[in-house]
Every structure is written in structure tokens, then in C-alpha cells.
Design a protein around this motif. Structure first.
Motif, short mmCIF file in Angstrom:
data_model
loop_
_atom_site.label_atom_id
_atom_site.label_comp_id
_atom_site.label_asym_id
_atom_site.label_seq_id
_atom_site.Cartn_x
_atom_site.Cartn_y
_atom_site.Cartn_z
N THR A 27 0.82 -1.22 0.00
CA THR A 27 0.00 0.00 0.00
C THR A 27 0.85 1.26 0.00
N ARG A 28 2.00 1.23 0.64
CA ARG A 28 2.88 2.41 0.66
C ARG A 28 3.33 2.75 -0.76
N ARG A 29 3.71 1.73 -1.52
CA ARG A 29 4.18 1.98 -2.88
C ARG A 29 3.02 2.37 -3.79
N LYS A 30 1.83 1.89 -3.50
CA LYS A 30 0.66 2.31 -4.28
C LYS A 30 0.37 3.79 -4.05
N LEU A 31 0.51 4.23 -2.81
CA LEU A 31 0.28 5.66 -2.52
C LEU A 31 1.31 6.53 -3.23
N LEU A 32 2.58 6.08 -3.25
CA LEU A 32 3.62 6.84 -3.95
C LEU A 32 3.34 6.90 -5.45
N ALA A 33 2.78 5.81 -6.01
CA ALA A 33 2.43 5.81 -7.43
C ALA A 33 1.32 6.82 -7.71
N ILE A 34 0.38 6.96 -6.77
CA ILE A 34 -0.69 7.96 -6.93
C ILE A 34 -0.11 9.38 -6.86
N TYR A 35 0.88 9.57 -5.96
CA TYR A 35 1.54 10.88 -5.89
C TYR A 35 2.25 11.20 -7.20
N LEU A 36 2.87 10.19 -7.81
CA LEU A 36 3.56 10.41 -9.08
C LEU A 36 2.55 10.77 -10.17
N THR A 65 -5.32 2.12 4.85
CA THR A 65 -5.74 2.46 6.21
C THR A 65 -6.47 3.81 6.18
N GLN A 66 -7.07 4.15 7.28
CA GLN A 66 -7.84 5.40 7.32
C GLN A 66 -6.93 6.60 7.05
N GLU A 67 -5.71 6.57 7.55
CA GLU A 67 -4.78 7.67 7.32
C GLU A 67 -4.44 7.80 5.84
N LEU A 68 -4.17 6.68 5.18
CA LEU A 68 -3.85 6.72 3.75
C LEU A 68 -5.06 7.11 2.92
N GLN A 69 -6.23 6.71 3.36
CA GLN A 69 -7.44 7.10 2.64
C GLN A 69 -7.64 8.62 2.68
N ARG A 70 -7.33 9.23 3.81
CA ARG A 70 -7.45 10.69 3.91
C ARG A 70 -6.49 11.37 2.93
N VAL A 115 -5.36 10.12 0.06
CA VAL A 115 -5.84 9.91 -1.30
C VAL A 115 -7.00 10.85 -1.59
N LYS A 116 -7.92 10.97 -0.62
CA LYS A 116 -9.07 11.84 -0.83
C LYS A 116 -8.64 13.31 -0.99
N ARG A 117 -7.59 13.70 -0.27
CA ARG A 117 -7.06 15.07 -0.41
C ARG A 117 -6.54 15.30 -1.82
N VAL A 118 -5.87 14.30 -2.41
CA VAL A 118 -5.37 14.42 -3.78
C VAL A 118 -6.52 14.58 -4.76
N VAL A 119 -7.58 13.77 -4.57
CA VAL A 119 -8.73 13.84 -5.47
C VAL A 119 -9.42 15.19 -5.36
#
Length: 353
Positions: free
Chosen positions: A54-63, A99-104, A106-110
Motif C-alpha cells: 500500500t505504501r508503494r501504491k500511494l507513492l504511485a498515486i503521488y507520481l 488504512t484510514q490515514e492513507l485514505q485521507r 488519497v481523498k485530499r489528492v482527489v
């Protein structure tokens, strides 16, 4: 430079949380704008792989966020279109894993995408409902308290291996990048080569640590395998034991007498209860007892003998004596002459009368 799927995957594995790492990978992707659709599909495959944490998935979304916003700013609309076509599907699948923290995050990016209108309204209509389908608990589930110790050890090893894997990919990517930049014609080639050596040694150290964790994981798995094989043999032995007990207690097996136990029972002769019947031997001491004639074979004769003489014992005694007596040839001849003489006398007596 032509687009390479392997190179994009390598850059995604090498990402870290720093702005420098994200911007560097984003610049390379922006140079591949002609292959925007292929870039988006490769990004999609990477982020949807079950082996990607999940950490690497979040970094891919940031990219992707940086690429999409930079492309809009530079009026390169290919990336907005390519990523807009796959983003609702991708977030719908990975968002519940966070997790709830990572979801927050992702939602901020959207929300930023919506504020800056990087996608069309139709994309956002599909995108936001995907962010409401999360059923993940607030905190990740802990291992059960009653879990087997060997499972706990294995989980700990794999956790270390997963953590080490990300740094290993990053170290290998840095080595590949520094190796590509190494120019033998440069006046500082020797200094650059020494730098590459240090980067390569760091990558080797990270890989050695990964190898160590994998060996430990293999060892734990082998212990578990051996234990389960031993337990399986014990279970099979218990199954055989239960089958044998059931067969021995089966009423059908007991009545059919498959072993022929009735043939092993002793047979007894009729007796009047006296000790002389069981211990009697003919012929005196030192001689083997003579064979008795079975009383069961001539029961009619015994009945007649009992009527004439009075008791079965007397008849049995006569039988024993008859069987035991063996006349000599001389006695046989004498008895024959006596029988002839007796017959002549009977005949003369009848003539006289």
C-alpha cells in the motif's frame, strides 16, 4: 528516449516520500507524452498488482498526481485523458485496501484534482463514489492471540522482507542510474567510478540483507512443512487404529467366525464322572494308552449293549478289553479246533434226538 515499461516499473519501485524523487520520475514521464496511453496502462498494472504494498501504491498515486498537474500546466492534454480513463477503476480497487490515514491522503489528492479541474466532470462523477466504498477497519487487524508460534515467526520474517524489498529496489535503481551516467571519456571518470562503486556496494548490502531474510523464511517454512508431515502420519495411524477397532467390534464379523475359531474348540467324550475314565490306560505301566473307540460312532450298538448288560461302563470296558486283546497264532488255531469240535457235538446231539 523511447518508452520502456521495465524502466517505468523500476522508477515506481524506486520512489520515496521526498519531493525530489517524485519530481525526477515525473519529468521522465512527461518526456514520454507521445506514449501517454501506454504509460497510464503500465501505471495501472503496477498499482493493481497484489504484490505491490500500500505504501508503494500511494507513492504511485503521488507520481500520477504530479504528472497530471504538470501536463495540464504545460498544456499536454494526453496524460489527463489517459489517466482520467483509468483512475475511477484503479481507486475503486485500491482505496479499500488503505488504512484510514492513507485514505485521507488519497481523498485530499482527489479534492485537489477537482479544485484544479484536471479531469472532466464525467470522470469525477465516477471517481467520488469509489471513495465511499471503503469497508476497511480504522486500524489494521492484529494477529490472533492463539496463533501458532511458527506462524508468528514467519509473519515477522515476511514483514522484514517486505520492508527490505522497497529499499533494495531503490538501491538497485540508483545503481542503474549512476551506471548510465558514467562516461569513460570524462576527465572525472575515476571519481565518478568510485561513486558508482559505493552505490553498487550499497545495493549489494541491501540485497544481502534480503537474501538473509529469504533464507530465514525458507527455514521457517521447512520447519512448518516437516511438522505438518509428521502430524499427518500420526493422523493416518489413528485412522487405521479406529478402523481395526470397529472391525473387531462388528457383530457381522463375530457371527461369521472368519477365523474359524469353532474348529479350535476341544471335543469331550461322555463320562460317568469317575477319575478312572479320564486316566485309564490299557496295557500296564510303561505302555502307551491304547486307542479308544469313539462312543459317538456306534450309538445304537451302545444302547443295545446297555440294555443287555446294564451299564455303559461295562460295555466300554468290554470294548477296551476286546480291542486290547491280541491272540497269538497258536491261540487262534486252538480256538478254531474248539469251535469245530463244539459244532460236531451239537450235530451228534441233534441226530440222537
Amino acid at each position: 528516449m523511447s518508452f520502456s515499461q521495465e524502466q517505468l516499473t523500476s522508477k515506481l519501485n524506486a520512489l520515496d516520500e521526498t519531493q525530489e524523487s517524485i519530481v525526477s520520475a515525473s519529468k521522465w514521464l512527461l518526456s514520454q507524452y507521445k506514449e501517454a496511453s501506454q504509460v497510464a496502462q503500465c501505471w495501472r498494472q503496477f498499482i493493481l498488482k497484489s504484490s505491490t504494498n500500500t505504501r508503494r501504491k500511494l507513492l504511485a498515486i503521488y507520481l500520477a498526481n504530479d504528472v497530471i498537474q504538470q501536463s495540464k500546466h504545460k498544456r499536454v492534454g494526453e496524460f489527463g485523458t489517459a489517466f482520467g480513463a483509468i483512475m475511477p477503476e484503479v481507486l475503486g480497487k485500491v482505496y479499500p485496501e488503505f488504512t484510514q490515514e492513507l485514505q485521507r491522503k488519497v481523498k485530499r489528492v482527489v479534492d485537489i484534482w477537482r479544485e484544479r479541474q484536471v479531469f472532466s466532470d464525467s470522470v469525477f462523477k465516477e471517481l467520488y463514489p469509489q471513495l465511499k466504498q471503503s469497508k476497511r477497519p480504522t486500524e489494521p487487524r492484529a494477529l490472533p492471540l492463539d496463533i501458532a508460534p511458527e506462524i508468528k515467526r514467519l509473519v515477522e520474517v515476511f514483514a522484514k522482507l517486505t520492508k527490505c524489498q522497497s529499499s533494495t529496489f531503490a538501491a538497485k535503481t540508483r545503481f542503474d542510474t549512476s551506471l548510465e551516467a558514467l562516461d569513460p571519456n570524462s576527465v572525472v571518470y575515476l571519481e565518478n567510478y568510485k561513486t558508482v562503486q559505493k552505490v553498487g556496494q550499497a545495493a549489494k548490502d541491501s540485497l544481502d540483507k534480503s537474501v538473509s531474510y529469504r533464507k530465514q523464511a525458507i527455514k521457517e517454512l521447512q520447519i512448518m512443512l516437516n511438522f505438518q508431515e509428521e502430524q499427518m502420519k500420526q493422523d493416518q495411524s489413528l485412522i487405521s487404529e479406529i478402523d481395526q477397532v470397529l472391525i473387531s467390534k462388528d457383530p457381522a464379523s463375530a457371527t461369521s467366525d472368519p477365523l474359524g475359531e469353532t474348529d479350535l474348540l476341544p471335543t469331550y467324550e461322555a463320562s460317568d464322572g469317575s477319575d478312572s475314565d479320564s486316566d485309564r490306560s490299557i496295557g500296564g505301566e510303561g505302555e502307551p494308552p491304547r486307542k479308544r473307540q469313539s462312543l459317538g460312532t456306534d450309538s445304537n450298538e451302545l444302547k443295545r449293549a446297555k440294555t443287555e448288560t446294564g451299564t455303559i461302563d461295562e460295555v466300554r470296558t468290554e470294548e477296551y478289553e476286546t480291542e486290547a486283546y491280541e491272540p497269538t497264532p497258536a491261540e487262534v488255531a486252538a480256538n478254531s479246533s474248539l469251535a469245530v469240535t463244539s459244532s460236531i457235538q451239537d450235530l451228534l446231539s441233534k441226530l440222537a434226538n
